[in-house]
Scaffold this motif. Structure first.
Motif, mmCIF file in Angstrom:
data_model
loop_
_atom_site.group_PDB
_atom_site.id
_atom_site.type_symbol
_atom_site.label_atom_id
_atom_site.label_comp_id
_atom_site.label_asym_id
_atom_site.label_seq_id
_atom_site.Cartn_x
_atom_site.Cartn_y
_atom_site.Cartn_z
ATOM 1 N N ASN A 59 0.857 -1.175 0.000
ATOM 2 C CA ASN A 59 0.000 0.000 0.000
ATOM 3 C C ASN A 59 0.897 1.230 0.000
ATOM 4 O O ASN A 59 1.721 1.402 0.891
ATOM 5 C CB ASN A 59 -0.915 0.000 1.231
ATOM 6 C CG ASN A 59 -1.969 1.079 1.151
ATOM 7 O OD1 ASN A 59 -1.939 1.951 0.290
ATOM 8 N ND2 ASN A 59 -2.924 1.006 2.064
ATOM 9 N N ARG A 61 0.031 4.289 0.508
ATOM 10 C CA ARG A 61 -0.413 5.319 1.447
ATOM 11 C C ARG A 61 0.084 5.085 2.869
ATOM 12 O O ARG A 61 0.095 6.008 3.669
ATOM 13 C CB ARG A 61 -1.930 5.381 1.456
ATOM 14 C CG ARG A 61 -2.496 5.855 0.159
ATOM 15 C CD ARG A 61 -3.991 5.942 0.243
ATOM 16 N NE ARG A 61 -4.552 6.300 -1.048
ATOM 17 C CZ ARG A 61 -5.825 6.358 -1.297
ATOM 18 N NH1 ARG A 61 -6.692 6.085 -0.338
ATOM 19 N NH2 ARG A 61 -6.249 6.680 -2.485
ATOM 20 N N THR A 62 0.444 3.871 3.203
ATOM 21 C CA THR A 62 0.858 3.587 4.576
ATOM 22 C C THR A 62 2.316 3.164 4.616
ATOM 23 O O THR A 62 2.870 2.690 3.633
ATOM 24 C CB THR A 62 0.001 2.448 5.174
ATOM 25 O OG1 THR A 62 0.184 1.275 4.403
ATOM 26 C CG2 THR A 62 -1.465 2.833 5.209
ATOM 27 N N GLU A 63 2.919 3.327 5.774
ATOM 28 C CA GLU A 63 4.305 2.912 5.974
ATOM 29 C C GLU A 63 4.335 1.423 6.268
ATOM 30 O O GLU A 63 3.466 0.893 6.944
ATOM 31 C CB GLU A 63 4.904 3.679 7.157
ATOM 32 C CG GLU A 63 5.046 5.151 6.914
ATOM 33 C CD GLU A 63 6.467 5.527 6.580
ATOM 34 O OE1 GLU A 63 7.365 4.708 6.804
ATOM 35 O OE2 GLU A 63 6.664 6.634 6.086
ATOM 36 N N ASN A 65 5.073 -2.683 4.900
ATOM 37 C CA ASN A 65 4.334 -3.630 4.077
ATOM 38 C C ASN A 65 4.326 -4.971 4.793
ATOM 39 O O ASN A 65 5.297 -5.722 4.710
ATOM 40 C CB ASN A 65 4.985 -3.772 2.700
ATOM 41 C CG ASN A 65 5.038 -2.464 1.957
ATOM 42 O OD1 ASN A 65 4.021 -1.824 1.761
ATOM 43 N ND2 ASN A 65 6.227 -2.053 1.551
#
Length: 167
Positions: A59, A61-63, A65
């Protein structure tokens, strides 16, 4: 003392040495190295990155994985839309491959035939696309660098401190 026929026979059986010197071997690796580096950078690195991305919840958008293992594969294979599109892709690939092989074989047989009239028609039709692509690329670069409306000059005008016009 050896007889002369034995010496001639030994000379004929001796094969010339075809060993490559160490300097030639190093020079060969030096010449091949840029191609190997380019292939690894363009082919292997993206392949390994794609394999890694298929095993994580990717993703932008987020830190971070998180590792999900084969969950991405099971989700994709359980999706009916994915399965339908996968089958459709295989069908198209099979049909296109059969058509290309048939057309290629037909053209090869026509060109291998004894009729020169077919050759005079087919060879320019086959060779023309090779030249057309180079002409199109040249025209695109000509438009890209045009003095009055080319995007390259427009971008160079926007950079402060650069007073360059490319034509």
């Amino acid at each position: 003392m050896t007889s002369e026929p034995t010496q001639l026979q030994a000379a004929r059986e001796a094969k010339p040495s075809r060993s490559i010197s160490e300097g030639d071997r190093r020079w060969g690796w030096l010449l091949v190295a840029p191609t190997v580096v380019l292939l690894v950078a363009v082919g292997v690195v993206p392949l390994l990155y794609s394999i890694w991305a298929s095993f994580v919840a990717f993703n932008l958008r987020t830190e971070g994985n998180p590792f999900v293992g084969f969950d991405n594969y099971t989700n994709a294979l359980s999706d009916p839309v994915f399965r339908r599109n996968l089958i459709f892709t295989f069908v198209i690939a099979a049909v296109v491959t059969v058509i290309e092989v048939l057309l290629g074989t037909t053209l090869a047989l026509l060109l291998a035939g004894r009729s020169k009239s077919w050759r005079r028609i087919l060879i320019p039709l086959i060779v023309a696309p090779m030249f057309i692509s180079a002409v199109v690329v040249g025209q695109i670069w000509r438009l890209f660098t045009a003095r009055t409306f080319g995007p390259l000059n427009y971008m160079l005008e926007r950079v402060p401190g650069i007073d360059v016009t490319v034509d």
